[in-house]
Each structure stands twice: as C-alpha cells, then as structure tokens.
Design a protein around this motif. Structure first.
Motif, PDB file in Angstrom:
ATOM      1  N   ASP A  68     -86.385 -57.450  -4.542  1.00 50.27           N
ATOM      2  CA  ASP A  68     -86.488 -56.166  -3.847  1.00 50.27           C
ATOM      3  C   ASP A  68     -85.551 -55.139  -4.452  1.00 50.27           C
ATOM      4  O   ASP A  68     -85.869 -53.946  -4.524  1.00 50.27           O
ATOM      5  N   PHE A  69     -84.386 -55.591  -4.882  1.00 49.28           N
ATOM      6  CA  PHE A  69     -83.364 -54.681  -5.411  1.00 49.28           C
ATOM      7  C   PHE A  69     -83.638 -54.306  -6.852  1.00 49.28           C
ATOM      8  O   PHE A  69     -83.507 -53.145  -7.236  1.00 49.28           O
ATOM      9  N   THR A  70     -84.034 -55.280  -7.640  1.00 50.81           N
ATOM     10  CA  THR A  70     -84.276 -54.991  -9.058  1.00 50.81           C
ATOM     11  C   THR A  70     -85.591 -54.252  -9.279  1.00 50.81           C
ATOM     12  O   THR A  70     -85.782 -53.613 -10.318  1.00 50.81           O
ATOM     13  N   GLY A  71     -86.510 -54.282  -8.289  1.00 53.58           N
ATOM     14  CA  GLY A  71     -87.792 -53.612  -8.435  1.00 53.58           C
ATOM     15  C   GLY A  71     -87.882 -52.267  -7.749  1.00 53.58           C
ATOM     16  O   GLY A  71     -88.941 -51.635  -7.762  1.00 53.58           O
ATOM     17  N   ALA A  72     -86.781 -51.814  -7.153  1.00 50.10           N
ATOM     18  CA  ALA A  72     -86.791 -50.533  -6.434  1.00 50.10           C
ATOM     19  C   ALA A  72     -86.531 -49.363  -7.379  1.00 50.10           C
ATOM     20  O   ALA A  72     -86.066 -49.542  -8.508  1.00 50.10           O
ATOM     21  N   ASP A  73     -86.844 -48.154  -6.919  1.00 48.12           N
ATOM     22  CA  ASP A  73     -86.452 -46.942  -7.637  1.00 48.12           C
ATOM     23  C   ASP A  73     -85.069 -46.483  -7.199  1.00 48.12           C
ATOM     24  O   ASP A  73     -84.330 -45.851  -7.960  1.00 48.12           O
ATOM     25  N   PRO A 125     -70.391 -52.281  -3.001  1.00 46.78           N
ATOM     26  CA  PRO A 125     -71.333 -52.334  -4.132  1.00 46.78           C
ATOM     27  C   PRO A 125     -70.764 -53.049  -5.356  1.00 46.78           C
ATOM     28  O   PRO A 125     -71.516 -53.592  -6.159  1.00 46.78           O
ATOM     29  N   SER A 126     -69.440 -53.051  -5.511  1.00 45.92           N
ATOM     30  CA  SER A 126     -68.847 -53.645  -6.708  1.00 45.92           C
ATOM     31  C   SER A 126     -68.817 -55.159  -6.659  1.00 45.92           C
ATOM     32  O   SER A 126     -68.677 -55.811  -7.698  1.00 45.92           O
ATOM     33  N   THR A 127     -68.955 -55.739  -5.451  1.00 44.73           N
ATOM     34  CA  THR A 127     -68.898 -57.194  -5.338  1.00 44.73           C
ATOM     35  C   THR A 127     -70.192 -57.818  -4.821  1.00 44.73           C
ATOM     36  O   THR A 127     -70.407 -59.011  -5.014  1.00 44.73           O
ATOM     37  N   ASP A 128     -71.058 -57.047  -4.182  1.00 47.41           N
ATOM     38  CA  ASP A 128     -72.285 -57.608  -3.621  1.00 47.41           C
ATOM     39  C   ASP A 128     -73.257 -57.966  -4.743  1.00 47.41           C
ATOM     40  O   ASP A 128     -73.590 -57.126  -5.590  1.00 47.41           O
ATOM     41  N   ARG A 129     -73.754 -59.190  -4.736  1.00 44.16           N
ATOM     42  CA  ARG A 129     -74.568 -59.663  -5.860  1.00 44.16           C
ATOM     43  C   ARG A 129     -75.924 -58.965  -5.932  1.00 44.16           C
ATOM     44  O   ARG A 129     -76.474 -58.775  -7.021  1.00 44.16           O
ATOM     45  N   TYR A 130     -76.459 -58.553  -4.800  1.00 45.63           N
ATOM     46  CA  TYR A 130     -77.756 -57.889  -4.810  1.00 45.63           C
ATOM     47  C   TYR A 130     -77.635 -56.477  -5.381  1.00 45.63           C
ATOM     48  O   TYR A 130     -78.484 -56.034  -6.163  1.00 45.63           O
ATOM     49  N   ARG A 157     -75.282 -55.498  -7.415  1.00 42.70           N
ATOM     50  CA  ARG A 157     -74.964 -55.649  -8.833  1.00 42.70           C
ATOM     51  C   ARG A 157     -76.223 -55.973  -9.639  1.00 42.70           C
ATOM     52  O   ARG A 157     -76.380 -55.521 -10.790  1.00 42.70           O
ATOM     53  N   ALA A 158     -77.121 -56.731  -9.029  1.00 42.05           N
ATOM     54  CA  ALA A 158     -78.392 -57.015  -9.717  1.00 42.05           C
ATOM     55  C   ALA A 158     -79.203 -55.739  -9.908  1.00 42.05           C
ATOM     56  O   ALA A 158     -79.822 -55.528 -10.969  1.00 42.05           O
ATOM     57  N   ALA A 159     -79.199 -54.873  -8.876  1.00 44.57           N
ATOM     58  CA  ALA A 159     -79.901 -53.599  -8.990  1.00 44.57           C
ATOM     59  C   ALA A 159     -79.318 -52.751 -10.109  1.00 44.57           C
ATOM     60  O   ALA A 159     -80.051 -52.192 -10.939  1.00 44.57           O
ATOM     61  N   VAL A 160     -77.989 -52.654 -10.142  1.00 47.37           N
ATOM     62  CA  VAL A 160     -77.322 -51.869 -11.188  1.00 47.37           C
ATOM     63  C   VAL A 160     -77.652 -52.438 -12.564  1.00 47.37           C
ATOM     64  O   VAL A 160     -77.935 -51.705 -13.514  1.00 47.37           O
ATOM     65  N   GLY A 161     -77.632 -53.764 -12.652  1.00 49.18           N
ATOM     66  CA  GLY A 161     -77.949 -54.405 -13.927  1.00 49.18           C
ATOM     67  C   GLY A 161     -79.362 -54.129 -14.389  1.00 49.18           C
ATOM     68  O   GLY A 161     -79.650 -54.126 -15.596  1.00 49.18           O
ATOM     69  N   ALA A 162     -80.265 -53.891 -13.437  1.00 47.33           N
ATOM     70  CA  ALA A 162     -81.661 -53.589 -13.768  1.00 47.33           C
ATOM     71  C   ALA A 162     -81.892 -52.092 -13.967  1.00 47.33           C
ATOM     72  O   ALA A 162     -83.044 -51.661 -14.158  1.00 47.33           O
TER      73      ALA A 162
END
Length: 436
Positions: free
Chosen positions: A61-66, A76-81, A83-88
């Motif tokens: 859901d996070f990596t596929g969002a706009d 935001p700096s520690t939450d894995r979801y 961080r996954a969004a930022v990485g994507a």
C-alpha cells in the motif's frame, strides 16, 4: 496512515477525497478499537470513496501510493512502512504540512512548548476572537482539529493560531516553514521514546524559529532561550519587565504558570494588532480547557481536580504548585503515573513525596515513581493503586474535609487509555461512582 483513537486522520481523509484523490485509510488498530473515530469518515467509506485497511499495514500500500500522509504520532525516520515508501520514491507528508502549504494568509501564530502550549494557544485564540470576531480567527493544529476543510472560507486578512507539537514541527523542517509569530512556552525533555534523545527533541522544536525572517517575531521563556536559536532579532522574553508587568485580571484558571501562559498569549496578540490592555481584559472571560486543572466535584469538603492533560513531569509539578498556592492548607492527594515515555521521573517523585499527604501510583510508571518517592524519604503516604479507579477508592478512604485529590499523572495515558481525555473522564466517573 493512522486514523487514531482521536480521529485525527478524519479531517485530512475528507480533504483528500474532496480534492479527487482515491484514499486508502490504514491503521494498526482494529475496526472495533477505532469505532468512535470511524464515525467521522463513515459516509465516505459507505460511499466507496475511502477504502479501509485496519488491524495492520501492508507494505505494498505504501510503495504503490502517490502520496502517504502520516499521522503525527508516527516517526517517519524509524517506521518501516514509511521508509519503504521513501525508498520507492513515494512522497510523504502530514496534515499540518498540507495545511501550511495552502494557507491563504501569512498572519499565523505558531505555539509550541513542552507544557502550556494548548492553554496558551486557546488563550490567544480567545483574545483574538474578542478583538476581531470568530469569523476571522482560526484555531487548529494539535488543538482544535484539522483546518484543511476550512480553507475555502479563509481569506488573506484572517488570523490563524496553530498549536504545533514536536512531531508536527519535525515534519515541517522539510517545508522550510516557520510562522510569522512564534511562541515557545518552555522546553524540557519529553517524548524521548519518539525522538530518541533530548537533542533531537530540541531540534524539532527549533523548527518553529528556524525559518523566520527579519520582520518575524518570537516570544520565549528562559528554558527555551537556553536551548533554541532565534533567527529574528524581534524578540520578547517571558521575564521581560514589559511582560511581567502586564495588568492581568484575576484568571479563572489557577496557577502562576497560567499567568505566564496569559502573558505570552497577550504578547502574541499584540503582534497581531491587539492592544495589550484590552488583550489582558479579554482574558477575564477565558474559562480554561477540559482536563486542565478542572474541578470535577466537591464532596464533603474534598475537591477533586482533573488535570489529565498533564503528560510530563514538569506539568505535574506546575499543577501541584498551582493547587497548593490556591489552597495552601489543603492536604494534597496526588495521582501519578501512566505510559513510559523514558522521561526522568525522579524530581517529580521527590517533589510529590515532600509536599503531598499521599501519592497514588498508577499505570506502567506508577511503581517507578513510588520507588523514587521512597528514596526521597518525604512525608507522603505512598499507595500502589494501579488504576485511576483504584486511586480514587484509595484516596476516598484517606481524605478529610479541606483536602484536594488531584489527577495530574505527569505521564501519557496510552498504557491504560486511548488518550488523556478518556483518562480524565474515567477519573470523573470514578469520583461520581464513589459518591453516588
């Protein structure tokens, strides 16, 4: 990300739908746990405009969002979801960041601080409404709910008061934004479980000053002045003679700290065009905020006071001082404890042991506080109560006419309650039950 038990995500969810977005609302809590908050978006869900993912998050859901809009309580700096969004490569923002990007007015006062920011913001709002009318003055941020839905009614000459938590300010560093008038009531260690260190907490608070220009204005107390770096030379200090000499009326909210809150509110209002004398006079009608030194009952000559908003050791000490100044001969029964935010509770425990007739420990930190109090060897009776209800029962067996029972926990509520409001209501209900 995060509707929350306060329903804080409801306003931004509705705003995004109104902008034509397809919204997924996700929260780790279950639908049952969020039942009250979900009422704020129920029509959107039933209308098919909002999808729910409750009881947990899914990384896709996070990596596929706009865009991911993060609840302020999420780091935001520690939450894995996140961080996954930022990485994507997905953009991440927050409700307050969306707001400041769109405000049609630059006449904004930001209020922050470890303690007192809600009361100071509410006092300031009260003074501004008294002068300009409620159709031109807006209150939001950490207090008052989302203002995103009110943007169409705002105009360039309107005034906005934003209570800004350290969580909110931490996100605003990405926007390089600070308000035209900044008020910092005080800075003491807090939310170290979220920030990781006092230095990071201070860095987040610094954002309210960091991007001010030469014509902007800042109002600070001494504790803030020691750790923050104002970027404008247009400053007012709480201990200035001009502020300490203000002719404040008799306030309906007790305590020297509330008089300091009032001074800072009047000083901020003056920067928005309010005469200081009329600003002071307006505060005579300020009735205070719920769960902040509010008397919920007087039974048999015993006063029961709800200060559940006290979520830091410093706030609890201020509450004790306010009650004892108001009733110096009263025996003080103090309920302390709650969720552990990694704050140092030793000074609070020592102070309570020295001036209270009894101290009642509740929640995760209750035993720790009582242990510190035992080492302090004060005169207070120390009672392991466990819960708010247990503390009320224990206090009822010990009070006598003229005493005060004060719920001022000095800790967050999240170990036993969804929020401090529920904790305050539980206290009032326990008092009523015991006297029914």
């Amino acid at each position: 990300m995060g509707l929350g038990r306060f329903g804080g995500g409801a306003g931004v969810t509705r705003f995004l739908v109104e902008q034509g977005a397809r919204v997924l609302l996700t929260d780790q809590l279950s639908e049952g746990e969020l039942a009250e908050s979900l009422e704020g978006v129920r029509d959107l869900v039933e209308g098919g405009k909002v999808r729910l993912r409750l009881g947990g998050h899914e990384e896709a859901d996070f990596t596929g969002a706009d865009l991911v809009v993060v609840n302020p309580a999420v780091n935001p700096s520690t939450d894995r979801y996140v961080r996954a969004a930022v990485g994507a490569g997905v953009a991440v923002t927050s409700e307050v960041r969306l707001l400041v990007e769109r405000l049609p007015t630059t006449r904004v006062v930001g209020v922050t601080g470890t303690a007192g920011k809600s009361t100071t913001a509410a006092m300031l709002h009260h003074v501004l409404v008294d002068r300009f009318g409620d159709e031109r003055v807006w209150l939001g941020g950490n207090l008052g709910g989302s203002l995103l839905g009110d943007l169409p009614r705002m105009e360039a000459d309107h005034l906005v008061v934003l209570e800004l938590s350290s969580f909110m300010l931490d996100g605003l560093r990405h926007d390089r934004w600070s308000p035209g008038v900044a008020v910092v009531t005080n800075v003491h260690p807090n939310h170290l479980d979220w920030h990781g260190s006092f230095e990071h907490y201070v860095g987040s608070k610094q954002q309210i000053l960091e991007y001010q220009g030469a014509t902007d204005y800042a109002i600070l107390d001494a504790s803030a002045a020691r750790v923050l770096r104002p970027r404008t030379t247009r400053l007012a200090w709480l201990d200035d003679v001009s502020l300490q000499g203000l002719a404040l009326p008799e306030l309906r909210v007790p305590g020297a700290h509330n008089r300091d809150n009032a001074r800072m509110a009047v000083a901020a209002a003056a920067r928005m065009g309010v005469d200081m004398r009329s600003g002071c006079a307006a505060l005579a009608g300020f009735g205070g905020l719920p769960h902040r030194l509010c008397t919920v009952a007087v039974v048999g000559g015993v006063r029961y006071v709800d200060d559940s908003k006290s979520t830091t050791p410093e706030a609890a000490v201020l509450a004790m001082d306010a009650v004892m100044a108001d009733a110096p001969d009263a025996g003080l029964h103090l309920i302390l404890g709650g969720y552990d935010k990694n704050a140092d509770l030793s000074a609070l425990a020592e102070r309570a042991a020295g001036i209270c007739r009894a101290v009642y420990g509740i929640g995760q930190t209750g035993p720790v506080i009582l242990d510190h109090a035992r080492k302090a060897a004060g005169g207070a009776e120390l009672v392991e109560a466990g819960t708010v209800e247990g503390a009320v029962v224990a206090a009822k067996a010990r009070v006598r006419a003229g005493d005060v029972v004060l719920l001022s926990p000095g800790c967050a509520s999240w170990d036993q309650f969804p929020n401090y409001e529920h904790r305050g209501r539980a206290f009032a209900q326990a008092v009523a039950l015991r006297e029914s």
